[in-house]
Design a protein around this motif. Structure first.
Motif, PDB file in Angstrom:
ATOM      1  N   THR A 421      -2.013   4.359  -9.629  1.00 36.21           N
ATOM      2  CA  THR A 421      -2.716   3.096  -9.359  1.00 36.21           C
ATOM      3  C   THR A 421      -3.865   3.410  -8.417  1.00 36.21           C
ATOM      4  O   THR A 421      -3.639   3.717  -7.244  1.00 36.21           O
ATOM      5  CB  THR A 421      -1.774   2.064  -8.724  1.00 36.21           C
ATOM      6  OG1 THR A 421      -0.628   1.894  -9.558  1.00 36.21           O
ATOM      7  CG2 THR A 421      -2.487   0.730  -8.552  1.00 36.21           C
ATOM      8  N   PRO A 422      -5.104   3.344  -8.883  1.00 35.66           N
ATOM      9  CA  PRO A 422      -6.237   3.824  -8.086  1.00 35.66           C
ATOM     10  C   PRO A 422      -6.719   2.817  -7.047  1.00 35.66           C
ATOM     11  O   PRO A 422      -7.787   2.234  -7.154  1.00 35.66           O
ATOM     12  CB  PRO A 422      -7.312   4.072  -9.150  1.00 35.66           C
ATOM     13  CG  PRO A 422      -7.019   3.065 -10.217  1.00 35.66           C
ATOM     14  CD  PRO A 422      -5.521   2.926 -10.248  1.00 35.66           C
ATOM     15  N   HIS A 423      -5.895   2.629  -5.999  1.00 38.07           N
ATOM     16  CA  HIS A 423      -6.351   1.814  -4.879  1.00 38.07           C
ATOM     17  C   HIS A 423      -7.629   2.410  -4.301  1.00 38.07           C
ATOM     18  O   HIS A 423      -7.838   3.634  -4.351  1.00 38.07           O
ATOM     19  CB  HIS A 423      -5.283   1.780  -3.779  1.00 38.07           C
ATOM     20  CG  HIS A 423      -3.996   1.108  -4.176  1.00 38.07           C
ATOM     21  ND1 HIS A 423      -3.940  -0.181  -4.628  1.00 38.07           N
ATOM     22  CD2 HIS A 423      -2.718   1.561  -4.163  1.00 38.07           C
ATOM     23  CE1 HIS A 423      -2.687  -0.504  -4.887  1.00 38.07           C
ATOM     24  NE2 HIS A 423      -1.920   0.543  -4.619  1.00 38.07           N
ATOM     25  N   ALA A 424      -8.471   1.571  -3.737  1.00 41.46           N
ATOM     26  CA  ALA A 424      -9.737   2.039  -3.162  1.00 41.46           C
ATOM     27  C   ALA A 424      -9.503   3.097  -2.089  1.00 41.46           C
ATOM     28  O   ALA A 424     -10.356   3.971  -1.866  1.00 41.46           O
ATOM     29  CB  ALA A 424     -10.512   0.857  -2.588  1.00 41.46           C
ATOM     30  N   GLU A 425      -8.355   3.020  -1.430  1.00 41.83           N
ATOM     31  CA  GLU A 425      -8.038   3.976  -0.360  1.00 41.83           C
ATOM     32  C   GLU A 425      -7.953   5.412  -0.869  1.00 41.83           C
ATOM     33  O   GLU A 425      -8.023   6.366  -0.080  1.00 41.83           O
ATOM     34  CB  GLU A 425      -6.707   3.590   0.297  1.00 41.83           C
ATOM     35  CG  GLU A 425      -6.768   2.380   1.197  1.00 41.83           C
ATOM     36  CD  GLU A 425      -6.842   1.055   0.455  1.00 41.83           C
ATOM     37  OE1 GLU A 425      -6.926   0.014   1.118  1.00 41.83           O
ATOM     38  OE2 GLU A 425      -6.819   1.050  -0.810  1.00 41.83           O
TER      39      GLU A 425
END
Length: 466
Positions: A421-425
């Protein structure tokens, strides 16, 4: 029945002060009153205070309605009464902003001129719609509401559910007759958790009513809180169908690019590069492959397919799209296994760190995350897996996925990293630094292609993506 005051009337009567006072109900509920503008005449009760219902309740309260927020979950109500935003999409301050109370006391429903039902509508183990929450809510509302009340259903349902499921339950519980003693409308929710640009007031609201008078009344109600305006559907069934069609269309398009990515992989052609090239045509629709989780896209097509099949028509394309998207977790697991083999790793001795476990970037909801299915398949090969998600607490990760969770991000000694899941973090990961901490010859499975492939291979990764 009670009607709302117009914006013009509100502006003409609006005092200059911006003072608030706190009062406490007999049940201990804290209510915040505002003197910024005179209260509207109508009282709204929102039944179900989840990611759909709570923003509605807050939106009406901030527009100076008297609001009762009702939920059967005592823990949720206690947190809201204590000033805690239980969705993560609002703020602790906003949930007390206006004349709003939160309660588990169903008797307070009879204070409302409008009752909005926003309860879950999941699917069962056979992929059939489960409308038991709607029926239960209708029974509760029907047993408490007064004549003249308007009930609006917001839950996702198949066409015909409002008339065939909601109305009979309301009539049975109340002894009243729809269209004579009370009134019914339907307005499908369009909530998008984690999307600040598309909140309640920013998205056009589809509304419907059992007759023209109810339609206009419901439209007027929502127009008072939705800046983007409303769309008047010609029937309740049209409004119900519009909701499931919105997400069925997305499911179909995502299924196409998911299947395309699998096909192009067999041809040894870069699927992402193909989509970028095709996207230069003016009328090409930009969809990207990925895991299809959440409460809408992987669920709503079943509502339409179920109702259609009841009438003797099997919607094969919808059903095939669901099968394609449900197969993606196994494909991601296969990509991971192949990458580990290419790195000369023994599967049962391999360790994989999964980054991002929520169903979409920017949220902490793991209840319908397809990452779980990927992990389940990898664990069948005795691969040791740990997880990290900045939006999800470790206790939830360990309970939901059956894996260890990291308190802080550490890469040491892992054989592979999966960006699920490519969270911005995660966007600014220094891949060279990450590779240096991992075991020799590491793999990177970048499910959605959020990272730069060339940067990954230059850092020494065996890189895989959909």
């Amino acid at each position: 029945m009670t009607t709302t005051i117009s914006d013009t009337e509100k502006q003409e009567n609006e005092p200059a002060s911006d003072q608030y006072s706190l009062q406490t109900d007999d049940d201990g509920t804290t209510i915040r009153h505002t003197d910024e503008q005179p209260p509207r005449e109508a009282t709204i009760c929102v039944v179900g205070l989840g990611y759909v219902g709570l923003p509605l309740a807050v939106g009406f309260a901030q527009s100076n309605y008297r609001v009762v927020g009702y939920d059967v979950d005592e823990s949720t109500v206690e947190q809201l009464q204590a000033g805690v935003d239980t969705t993560g999409d609002l703020s602790d301050e906003s949930i007390q902003d206006g004349d709003i109370s939160y309660t588990t006391d169903a008797a307070q429903i009879n204070e409302a001129d409008y009752v909005i039902i926003a309860v879950p509508t999941p699917i069962d183990d056979d992929d059939h719609p489960d409308l038991s929450y709607v029926e239960d809510a209708a029974t509760t509302v029907g047993s408490k509401m007064d004549p003249g009340t308007t009930i609006v259903l917001e839950s996702t349902v198949y066409p015909g559910s409002t008339r065939d499921v909601l109305v009979p339950a309301l009539e049975d519980a109340s002894g009243l007759t729809a269209g004579e003693d009370f009134f019914v409308g339907y307005s499908p929710e369009r909530a998008t958790p984690g999307d600040e640009e598309h909140g309640l007031s920013d998205v056009v609201k589809v509304v419907s009513g059992q007759n023209e008078k109810v339609l206009e009344d419901v439209a007027s109600l929502y127009e008072s809180i939705v800046d983007a305006g409303v769309h008047r559907a010609p029937s309740i069934e049209v409004a119900e169908a519009s909701k499931v069609v919105e997400n069925t269309q997305r499911d179909l398009n995502i299924a196409f690019v998911n299947e395309l990515s699998m096909a192009l992989e067999r041809l040894d052609v870069d699927g992402q590069a193909v989509l970028e090239a095709a996207g230069t045509k003016w009328n090409f629709h930009d969809y990207r492959p990925g895991l299809v989780g959440g409460h809408c896209i992987p669920v709503d097509p079943y509502f339409l397919a179920y109702r259609s099949s009841k009438e003797g028509f099997e919607p094969e394309l919808m059903q095939m799209s669901r099968k394609v998207n449900e197969s993606v977790p196994d494909h991601v697991a296969e990509l991971t296994i192949k990458a580990l083999n290419e790195c000369h790793k023994t599967l049962r001795d391999s360790r994989v760190l999964v980054l991002g476990l929520a169903y979409k970037p920017g949220v902490g909801d793991v209840r319908s995350s397809k990452v779980e299915a990927v992990i389940d398949t990898l664990q069948e090969y005795d691969i040791d897996i740990e997880g990290f998600d900045p939006f999800v607490d470790n206790e939830t990760i360990e309970a939901q996925f059956g894996i260890s969770a990291q308190e802080r991000l550490e890469f040491e000694a892992f054989d592979a990293v999966m960006l699920a899941t490519p969270h911005a973090e995660f966007e600014q990961l220094d891949l060279e630094a990450v590779a240096s901490e991992l075991a020799p010859d590491p793999a990177l499975i970048d499910v959605t292609g959020a990272l730069e492939a060339d940067e990954a291979t230059d850092a020494g990764f065996v890189y895989r993506r959909l």
